[in-house]
Design an enzyme around this catalytic site. Structure first.
Site, short mmCIF file in Angstrom:
data_model
loop_
_atom_site.label_atom_id
_atom_site.label_comp_id
_atom_site.label_asym_id
_atom_site.label_seq_id
_atom_site.Cartn_x
_atom_site.Cartn_y
_atom_site.Cartn_z
N VAL A 116 -3.54 16.63 -6.94
CA VAL A 116 -4.65 16.50 -7.88
C VAL A 116 -5.52 17.77 -7.88
CG1 VAL A 116 -4.71 13.98 -7.65
CG2 VAL A 116 -6.14 15.38 -6.13
N HIS A 119 -0.58 12.07 -10.45
CA HIS A 119 -1.70 11.36 -9.81
C HIS A 119 -3.05 11.83 -10.33
CE1 HIS A 119 1.06 10.22 -6.14
NE2 HIS A 119 1.29 9.49 -7.22
N ASN A 136 10.75 21.43 3.21
CA ASN A 136 9.75 20.74 4.03
C ASN A 136 10.02 21.08 5.49
OD1 ASN A 136 8.16 18.71 5.40
ND2 ASN A 136 8.15 17.53 3.50
P1 OAD Z 1 1.79 13.88 2.45
O1 OAD Z 1 0.60 14.31 3.23
O2 OAD Z 1 2.24 12.48 2.58
O3 OAD Z 1 3.00 14.80 2.86
C1 OAD Z 1 2.89 16.20 2.95
C2 OAD Z 1 4.24 16.75 3.34
O4 OAD Z 1 4.16 18.17 3.29
C3 OAD Z 1 4.72 16.37 4.73
O5 OAD Z 1 6.05 15.87 4.65
C4 OAD Z 1 4.69 17.71 5.50
O6 OAD Z 1 5.74 17.81 6.43
C5 OAD Z 1 4.86 18.71 4.38
N1 OAD Z 1 4.30 20.05 4.62
C6 OAD Z 1 3.22 20.41 5.36
N2 OAD Z 1 2.99 21.73 5.28
C7 OAD Z 1 3.95 22.23 4.44
C8 OAD Z 1 4.23 23.53 3.94
N3 OAD Z 1 3.49 24.60 4.27
N4 OAD Z 1 5.28 23.67 3.08
C9 OAD Z 1 6.04 22.59 2.74
N5 OAD Z 1 5.80 21.35 3.18
C10 OAD Z 1 4.78 21.16 4.02
O7 OAD Z 1 1.50 14.27 0.93
P2 OAD Z 1 2.23 13.73 -0.38
O8 OAD Z 1 3.68 13.53 -0.16
O9 OAD Z 1 1.80 14.63 -1.47
O10 OAD Z 1 -1.50 9.85 -3.65
O11 OAD Z 1 1.53 12.33 -0.58
C11 OAD Z 1 1.84 11.60 -1.70
C12 OAD Z 1 0.65 10.86 -2.21
O12 OAD Z 1 0.05 10.10 -1.16
C13 OAD Z 1 -0.49 11.74 -2.66
O13 OAD Z 1 -0.33 12.24 -3.97
C14 OAD Z 1 -1.66 10.81 -2.60
C15 OAD Z 1 -1.39 10.17 -1.26
O14 OAD Z 1 -1.83 8.92 -1.07
C16 OAD Z 1 -2.56 9.40 -4.29
O15 OAD Z 1 -3.67 9.83 -4.06
C17 OAD Z 1 -2.25 8.37 -5.32
#
Ligand code: OAD
Length: 246
Positions: free
Chosen positions: A105, A121, A215
């Site tokens: 977002v 989102h 990832n």
């Molecule tokens: P998460 O916090 O669940 O996951 C972040 C991911 O990024 C993890 O798997 C980390 O291992 C990875 N990561 C960390 N640093 C990184 C880097 N430098 N390069 C690549 N990967 C890296 O975040 P989202 O998957 O985005 O929804 O979460 C999904 C949704 O959950 C969000 O959009 C939000 C939240 O609740 C809503 O707000 C509706």
């Protein structure tokens, strides 16, 4: 280039015509923004999401939720797109059949120049009213936040999808259609745990796309992905872009 890509992956990157990139909070980690689920640094480690990011929480304690989003907006305003965001904009500029579907977002993809973009989102920098979704660009100061909608007087809220709310229908449909039609799907910096967005890479894989995960950590997608790059997005994506485009 610091990242060694397998020859088979380079061939598929070069051959791809319809490409979907799907991003999560990990891509913005290198811009200094917290992810949601990373222990230690994740926002959710300090605050319970059910206390902050639901319609019920907002009705119960609108001031706290509004101020928490104001605090997050401050970080977003200070953050800048990183090489991962820029690499995706570069791929889009060179490949017409490209769509970027983000769960973020923070608006950093648009600031990096991505235009074929769906924000699944919402966007924390946009504000709408609770009752009618009237957009609000500015508002009168109030003693007790949140401020009020200039058109109908309802409380203002961020234009993001909260837990228990449905995703914007047109955005989700566009992403799903692209996922089932693409030949290459890049899943970047997402824990692949929040549905329905998390379905997208699985839909692409089921329809024959090459699925690539970027990832540093294991996710539920890791077993299905054809290629897994255990790298930060800011390192891996420039390598992917140059393998694809140079
Ligand atoms: P998460 O916090 O669940 O996951 C972040 C991911 O990024 C993890 O798997 C980390 O291992 C990875 N990561 C960390 N640093 C990184 C880097 N430098 N390069 C690549 N990967 C890296 O975040 P989202 O998957 O985005 O929804 O979460 C999904 C949704 O959950 C969000 O959009 C939000 C939240 O609740 C809503 O707000 C509706």
């Amino acid at each position: 280039m610091a990242v060694d890509l397998p020859a088979e992956l380079i061939d598929r990157l070069r051959a791809a015509r319809r490409i979907v990139a799907f991003t999560g909070a990990g891509i913005s980690a290198e811009s200094g923004l917290s992810t949601f689920r990373d222990t230690q640094t994740g926002l959710w480690a300090k605050y319970r999401p059910e206390d902050l990011a639901t319609p019920q929480a907002f009705r119960r304690n609108p001031r706290m939720v509004w101020e928490w989003y104001e605090w997050r907006r401050g970080f977003v305003a200070q953050a800048a797109p990183n090489p991962g965001h820029h690499a995706l904009a570069q791929i889009e500029a060179a490949r017409p059949g490209f769509l970027l579907a983000t769960q973020n977002v923070d608006g950093l993809h648009a600031r990096a120049g991505s235009r074929n973009l769906v924000e699944l989102h919402g966007n924390i920098r946009r504000t709408i009213c609770l009752d009618h979704r009237h957009p609000a660009e500015s508002w009168a100061p109030v003693d007790e936040p949140p401020p009020r909608c200039g058109q109908c007087g309802a409380p203002l809220r961020p234009d993001v999808v909260w837990f228990g709310e449905t995703l914007p229908e047109a955005a989700l449909r566009r992403a799903q259609e692209a996922a089932v039609q693409c030949d290459l799907f890049l899943s970047i910096g997402t824990s692949t745990m929040v549905y329905p967005a998390a379905e997208l890479p699985f839909m692409a894989g089921a329809h024959g796309a090459t699925v690539i995960e970027i990832n540093p950590d294991f996710t539920p997608l890791s077993r299905l992905a054809n290629f897994v790059l255990r790298e930060n997005a800011g390192t891996a994506l420039p390598a992917v872009a140059s393998a694809m485009l140079d």
